[in-house]
Design a protein around this motif. Structure first.
Motif, PDB file in Angstrom:
ATOM      1  N   PHE A   1       4.368  40.567 -44.155  1.00  0.00           N
ATOM      2  CA  PHE A   1       3.967  39.292 -43.245  1.00  0.00           C
ATOM      3  C   PHE A   1       4.872  38.807 -42.101  1.00  0.00           C
ATOM      4  N   GLY A   2       5.914  39.878 -42.105  1.00  0.00           N
ATOM      5  CA  GLY A   2       6.676  39.583 -40.865  1.00  0.00           C
ATOM      6  C   GLY A   2       8.266  39.204 -40.993  1.00  0.00           C
ATOM      7  N   ALA A   3       8.445  39.140 -42.235  1.00  0.00           N
ATOM      8  CA  ALA A   3       9.761  38.621 -42.430  1.00  0.00           C
ATOM      9  C   ALA A   3      10.773  39.866 -42.556  1.00  0.00           C
ATOM     10  N   ARG A   4      11.902  39.840 -41.798  1.00  0.00           N
ATOM     11  CA  ARG A   4      12.962  40.710 -41.692  1.00  0.00           C
ATOM     12  C   ARG A   4      13.587  40.764 -43.136  1.00  0.00           C
ATOM     13  N   GLN A   5      14.431  41.817 -43.610  1.00  0.00           N
ATOM     14  CA  GLN A   5      15.034  41.653 -44.607  1.00  0.00           C
ATOM     15  C   GLN A   5      16.138  40.654 -44.478  1.00  0.00           C
TER      16      GLN A   5
ATOM     17  N   ALA B   1      24.783  41.714 -45.547  1.00  0.00           N
ATOM     18  CA  ALA B   1      25.169  42.016 -44.019  1.00  0.00           C
ATOM     19  C   ALA B   1      23.721  42.505 -43.283  1.00  0.00           C
ATOM     20  N   ALA B   2      22.881  42.716 -44.200  1.00  0.00           N
ATOM     21  CA  ALA B   2      21.357  43.457 -43.667  1.00  0.00           C
ATOM     22  C   ALA B   2      20.590  42.094 -43.164  1.00  0.00           C
ATOM     23  N   SER B   3      21.047  40.863 -43.439  1.00  0.00           N
ATOM     24  CA  SER B   3      20.063  39.927 -43.106  1.00  0.00           C
ATOM     25  C   SER B   3      20.113  39.492 -41.599  1.00  0.00           C
ATOM     26  N   PHE B   4      20.608  40.188 -40.798  1.00  0.00           N
ATOM     27  CA  PHE B   4      20.863  39.969 -39.412  1.00  0.00           C
ATOM     28  C   PHE B   4      20.078  40.959 -38.568  1.00  0.00           C
ATOM     29  N   PHE B   5      19.669  40.565 -37.249  1.00  0.00           N
ATOM     30  CA  PHE B   5      19.064  41.197 -36.506  1.00  0.00           C
ATOM     31  C   PHE B   5      19.454  40.984 -34.899  1.00  0.00           C
ATOM     32  N   VAL B   6      19.246  41.806 -33.927  1.00  0.00           N
ATOM     33  CA  VAL B   6      20.055  41.588 -32.945  1.00  0.00           C
ATOM     34  C   VAL B   6      18.771  41.199 -31.884  1.00  0.00           C
ATOM     35  N   ASP B   7      18.856  39.991 -31.020  1.00  0.00           N
ATOM     36  CA  ASP B   7      17.886  39.523 -30.400  1.00  0.00           C
ATOM     37  C   ASP B   7      18.556  39.395 -28.880  1.00  0.00           C
ATOM     38  N   ASN B   8      18.335  40.471 -27.988  1.00  0.00           N
ATOM     39  CA  ASN B   8      18.952  40.460 -26.742  1.00  0.00           C
ATOM     40  C   ASN B   8      20.465  40.232 -26.729  1.00  0.00           C
ATOM     41  N   GLY B   9      21.002  41.279 -27.730  1.00  0.00           N
ATOM     42  CA  GLY B   9      22.298  41.299 -27.634  1.00  0.00           C
ATOM     43  C   GLY B   9      22.993  40.377 -28.515  1.00  0.00           C
TER      44      GLY B   9
ATOM     45  N   SER C   1       5.257  57.166 -37.403  1.00  0.00           N
ATOM     46  CA  SER C   1       6.117  57.514 -36.526  1.00  0.00           C
ATOM     47  C   SER C   1       5.676  56.896 -35.186  1.00  0.00           C
ATOM     48  N   THR C   2       4.562  56.191 -35.065  1.00  0.00           N
ATOM     49  CA  THR C   2       4.150  55.744 -34.049  1.00  0.00           C
ATOM     50  C   THR C   2       4.883  54.753 -33.177  1.00  0.00           C
ATOM     51  N   PRO C   3       5.349  54.929 -32.029  1.00  0.00           N
ATOM     52  CA  PRO C   3       6.532  53.776 -31.295  1.00  0.00           C
ATOM     53  C   PRO C   3       5.915  52.379 -31.941  1.00  0.00           C
ATOM     54  N   GLY C   4       7.112  51.765 -32.062  1.00  0.00           N
ATOM     55  CA  GLY C   4       6.593  50.145 -32.135  1.00  0.00           C
ATOM     56  C   GLY C   4       6.329  49.850 -33.752  1.00  0.00           C
ATOM     57  N   TYR C   5       6.124  50.572 -34.465  1.00  0.00           N
ATOM     58  CA  TYR C   5       5.503  50.364 -35.819  1.00  0.00           C
ATOM     59  C   TYR C   5       6.793  49.782 -36.535  1.00  0.00           C
ATOM     60  N   LEU C   6       7.797  50.232 -36.389  1.00  0.00           N
ATOM     61  CA  LEU C   6       9.238  49.876 -37.098  1.00  0.00           C
ATOM     62  C   LEU C   6      10.351  49.360 -36.134  1.00  0.00           C
ATOM     63  N   GLU C   7      10.874  48.517 -36.791  1.00  0.00           N
ATOM     64  CA  GLU C   7      12.072  47.971 -36.139  1.00  0.00           C
ATOM     65  C   GLU C   7      13.249  48.483 -36.557  1.00  0.00           C
ATOM     66  N   ASP C   8      14.284  48.938 -35.654  1.00  0.00           N
ATOM     67  CA  ASP C   8      15.488  49.527 -36.283  1.00  0.00           C
ATOM     68  C   ASP C   8      16.217  48.264 -36.838  1.00  0.00           C
ATOM     69  N   CYS C   9      17.032  48.801 -38.144  1.00  0.00           N
ATOM     70  CA  CYS C   9      17.901  47.558 -38.707  1.00  0.00           C
ATOM     71  C   CYS C   9      19.303  47.566 -37.950  1.00  0.00           C
TER      72      CYS C   9
ATOM     73  N   TYR D   1      20.244  35.235 -37.502  1.00  0.00           N
ATOM     74  CA  TYR D   1      20.028  35.420 -38.954  1.00  0.00           C
ATOM     75  C   TYR D   1      18.558  35.416 -39.055  1.00  0.00           C
ATOM     76  N   ALA D   2      18.034  36.509 -39.852  1.00  0.00           N
ATOM     77  CA  ALA D   2      16.878  36.708 -40.098  1.00  0.00           C
ATOM     78  C   ALA D   2      15.872  35.607 -40.619  1.00  0.00           C
ATOM     79  N   PRO D   3      16.274  34.899 -41.429  1.00  0.00           N
ATOM     80  CA  PRO D   3      15.299  33.592 -41.832  1.00  0.00           C
ATOM     81  C   PRO D   3      15.141  32.607 -40.715  1.00  0.00           C
ATOM     82  N   PHE D   4      16.341  32.674 -39.829  1.00  0.00           N
ATOM     83  CA  PHE D   4      15.891  31.570 -38.728  1.00  0.00           C
ATOM     84  C   PHE D   4      15.040  31.941 -37.712  1.00  0.00           C
ATOM     85  N   ASP D   5      14.659  33.093 -37.815  1.00  0.00           N
ATOM     86  CA  ASP D   5      13.642  33.744 -36.664  1.00  0.00           C
ATOM     87  C   ASP D   5      12.205  32.938 -37.217  1.00  0.00           C
ATOM     88  N   PRO D   6      11.505  32.316 -36.035  1.00  0.00           N
ATOM     89  CA  PRO D   6      10.189  31.807 -36.528  1.00  0.00           C
ATOM     90  C   PRO D   6       9.349  32.920 -37.396  1.00  0.00           C
TER      91      PRO D   6
END
Lengths: 518, 298
Positions: A223-227, A231-239, A437-445, A243-248
């Motif tokens: 449904f679109g929730a990141r892990q 330590a894996a519960s973070f993602f990079v947003d414009n540098g 392998s289609t570009p954009g299907y997966l987001e790097d962790c 925290y993943a759960p704080f993303d809309p």
């Protein structure tokens, strides 16, 4: 009187027997071959020097290997802690990379930089050829304490994909659903249409395996929730680290999942099925859709012999309706967070590093990936191909056969070869890999980050609490015990109170260090 | 039994209501405890597919003994079984010898500094050294990976020692005096007077020990590193750990699947509890008399 002595004698004999019977026998070691002792617990098994691949490695390196971990304790954390506490350090310790790095900073395992420079040509070559992978080898102080078990990161990052019973889609003339509303319609049609044809409404919509929280994470990713674990519960947003759960997207994912759960589109027993959810629901012709590793999951297509028409197939990640990918499926990082180190008690580190180096040689890498030539694989046109012993083993699946031989034992320093996977996975999985392998299907962790010891301890302490809070809230939301919208602010407030900002600060600094390091 | 007698004497209404409620409540509780055992038996006899899908609820479905055959083929199953029997037998003997002697000495009022010694013993009930220090202690004694580590290292359970001491104290001192006049020494007094008079207490304590030996796995797992010396419960624990790790192995279950990891585990549990189920009712006769000891004198 006599009787009394007889009993005393019995007592004495019992004790004597106990002591005599228990004199440990020293293992016999051949004089000329150097002995390397190893502590390793992997995949619920204690390392065994008789595993085919390790026997080969001992032979090739002219050493004797000996497992020193208790054969009776298969809990790797417990076994490791006991070993460290007792200070009975063997030559090689295998465990999680982050703990070994910590042990290295405390002096329990030695830095390998000089040893690699002088005695390990293959590791040296690996470091120059794979700079991105090598980057994760260095601790914050620039030293290498652990050789991690690397994935073939440059060639394969796909971990989990979404899969659906495509034969049922065909049966009801349904197109492959691409958006949430389409998916909802598809699932509703299938669940009400009795696709397995047994006259009962017993089909299960979206299911996932794992402990309650892992199963939940797997479903939410669709449904679109990141892990959101440690330590894996973070993602990079414009540098900037967030925290993943704080993303809309996370909040929307939980909302949707909660709604679908109430509607019965998600397995009602999601939280209780455990690791065998897949076995249960696919084998019984009940499960419609899941997110999981495609290699093993699509192997269930063998069920078509028992269930006519059974066909599980990967589908693309869902889109949000504006052409953007919605699903945030977990991907592989550079290594699997396990590895091995040379302990400070090792008498002959040179022999040990040479032994470790062998696994990075072509011969060692192939043995670890494919097993023993002749038994597990044969060379066909210069490429290893698995034998029937692996592929058609009556007792075990291919991966389990390999693991029983010590191949793919993911707790040593080595570099996986994605061709090993292509050599055993079913065609459906190859199609899945191609699709994803289609570009954009997966987001790097987020990459593995390194911290100074105090910061690492502080960060871990904070994240343990926050993990628990998030898991609890998400479970309550899914089960309908709490309303997502009404309790969202309370959740955010609670996580803030548990010092998420400090964790973010530590992560941000660590991430900037990661970017600036070579 | 006693209760019924008093009830017939004063057939109070509320008394009877209480009895009925009591019986209902206890029966319910009994079923509650019985159900897991029944389930394990049924699951071990059922086809894996039915177990996995939760369709085994009470009675076995698709009865077969395949899981037992598969369990019997597990490497080291019988060796572990023999080890369990050895640990239980030898362990209980050592336990009883040490506990009886300890309790006897501590029950004597003429023991110098008795309250001090009792305190020293009792303190261990409240303060536990913890896993690692205890492990280090065994390591320093060179007892790791020996049978004796577990058998002697866990030779006395303080609680049981106190039960026995209390019971010994309740034996009239005059019996001991008369024996002493006849020229008996301490050893003879313990053997000829105390032990025969305390059979119910001894059986109770021995049963406590035997059951904990039979079921014990944690310290065996910690101290015994060789799988050939491990008891059945450690093997069982290993099977369960293996099951809980999410591996990529594929296990296809269909009606032709004869056994699975789950049903093998259930079969091993059944194999391991059968002896206890056989022995328990036999010993229970003594147990019923003995169980009140601690309660009355505690």
């Amino acid at each position: 009187m006599k009787k009394g002595y007889r009993i005393m004698l019995l007592v004495a004999v019992t004790f004597a027997l106990l002591f005599v019977g228990c004199k440990g026998k020293k293992p016999e070691v051949s004089a000329e071959k150097p002995l390397i002792t190893i502590h390793m617990v992997v995949n619920g098994m204690v390392f065994d020097e008789n595993w085919d691949v390790f026997k080969l490695s001992a032979e090739k390196n002219n050493v004797t290997l000996k497992s020193v971990a208790s054969k009776n304790d298969t809990d790797k954390t417990q076994a490791y802690n006991l070993m460290v506490a007792s200070q009975n350090l063997p030559d090689i310790i295998s465990y999680t990379t982050s703990d070994l790095e910590l042990l290295g900073i405390e002096g329990g395992v030695i830095p390998l930089n000089d040893l690699i420079e002088k005695y390990a040509p293959n590791i040296k070559r690996f470091i120059t050829e794979h700079p991105r992978l090598a980057k994760d080898m260095y601790a914050l102080d620039g030293k290498i304490y652990v050789l991690p078990c690397y994935y073939d990161y440059e060639n394969m990052r796909i971990a989990e994909v979404i899969m659906i019973r495509s034969d049922w889609l065909k049966k009801f003339n349904l197109p492959v659903p691409r958006t949430l509303p389409e998916m909802e319609k598809t699932l509703t049609t299938l669940l009400n249409g009795d696709p397995n044809g047994n006259g009962r409404k017993d089909e299960v919509g979206i299911f996932a395996r794992g402990n309650p929280y892992d199963a939940m994470r797997r479903v939410l990713a669709i449904f679109g929730a990141r892990q959101y674990e440690g330590a894996a519960s973070f993602f990079v947003d414009n540098g900037k680290i967030s925290y993943a759960p704080f993303d809309p997207t996370f909040r929307r994912a939980v909302e949707t999942a909660a709604r679908w759960y109430t509607k019965g589109l998600i397995d009602k027993e999601l939280f209780t099925r455990g690791n065998s959810a897949r076995d249960q629901l696919l084998s019984t012709n009940l499960g419609v859709m899941t997110s999981d590793w495609p290699g093993s999951t699509l192997s269930y297509n063998q069920l078509s012999s028992a269930i006519p028409g059974f066909e599980l197939e990967a589908i693309p990640p869902l889109e949000d309706g504006n052409g953007n990918i919605l699903s945030k499926l977990p991907v592989r990082n550079t290594h699997d967070e396990m590895g091995w180190s040379i302990s400070s008690k090792a008498k002959d580190p040179v022999t040990v590093i040479k032994f470790m180096d062998w696994w990075f040689s072509e011969e060692g890498r192939r043995a670890w990936n494919f097993g023993i030539e002749g038994k597990h694989y044969t060379m066909v046109n210069g490429k290893p191909e698995f034998t029937d012993f692996v592929m058609k083993n009556p007792d075990k699946g291919p991966l389990d056969v390999l693991r029983a031989a010590g191949a793919q034992c993911s707790a040593i320093g080595v570099h996986q070869d994605v061709n090993y996977e292509y050599a055993w996975i079913p065609e459906a999985t190859k199609r899945a890999y191609k699709m994803y392998s289609t570009p954009g299907y997966l987001e790097d962790c987020i990459p593995f980050l390194k911290y100074p010891v105090e910061e690492k301890n502080e960060f871990n302490k904070i994240m343990v609490t926050i993990n628990q809070t998030t898991d609890e809230y998400v479970q309550k939301w899914m089960l309908g015990a709490l309303d997502v919208n009404k309790s969202w602010d309370a959740y955010v407030k609670r996580v803030k109170g548990q010092e998420i900002d400090r964790a973010l600060e530590i992560q941000q600094k660590a991430y900037e260090r990661f970017l600036s390091s070579k | 039994m006693l209760k019924n007698k008093t009830a017939s004497i004063r057939t109070g209404m509320d008394e009877r209501v209480f009895d009925i409620l009591n019986i209902l409540f206890l029966s319910f509780l009994g079923l509650f405890f019985l159900y897991p055992i029944v389930y394990v038996f049924s699951a071990s006899l059922s086809k894996p597919l039915y177990v996995a899908t939760g369709s085994v609820i009470f009675f076995p479905k698709g009865i077969s003994l395949d899981s037992f055959f598969a369990a019997a083929k597990l490497p080291l199953l019988w060796r572990s079984y023999a080890n369990t029997i050895f640990y239980t037998a030898a362990g209980t003997i050592v336990n009883m010898i040490l506990t009886c002697s300890g309790a006897y000495v501590l029950s004597k009022s003429e023991l110098k500094g008795r309250s001090f010694w009792v305190l020293v013993v009792v303190v261990t009930m409240w303060f536990d050294p913890g896993i690692i220090p205890r492990y280090l202690n065994f390591r320093d004694l060179h007892l790791l990976n020996t049978y004796s580590s577990v058998i002697i290292g866990f030779g006395v359970n303080t609680f049981n020692l106190i039960i026995l001491k209390t019971f010994f104290e309740s034996i009239p001192g005059s019996l001991e005096e008369s024996a002493r006049i006849d020229g008996a020494n301490q050893w003879q007094i313990l053997r000829k007077i105390y032990l025969p008079l305390s059979t119910p207490a001894l059986v109770t304590v021995a049963l406590f020990y035997a059951v904990s030996r039979w079921n014990g796995y944690f310290w065996m797992m910690m101290l015994v590193t060789d799988d050939k010396k491990a008891p059945l419960q450690v093997l069982l624990k290993k099977l369960i750990v293996q099951k809980e790790i999410p591996l990529e192995g594929v296990k296809i279950l269909d009606l032709s699947t004869r056994y699975s990891q789950d049903t093998i585990i259930y079969a091993v549990i059944v194999i391991s509890i059968i002896p206890v189920l056989i022995v328990y009712p036999i010993v229970q006769r003594f147990f019923k008399n003995g169980i009140m000891l601690g309660a009355v004198k505690g």
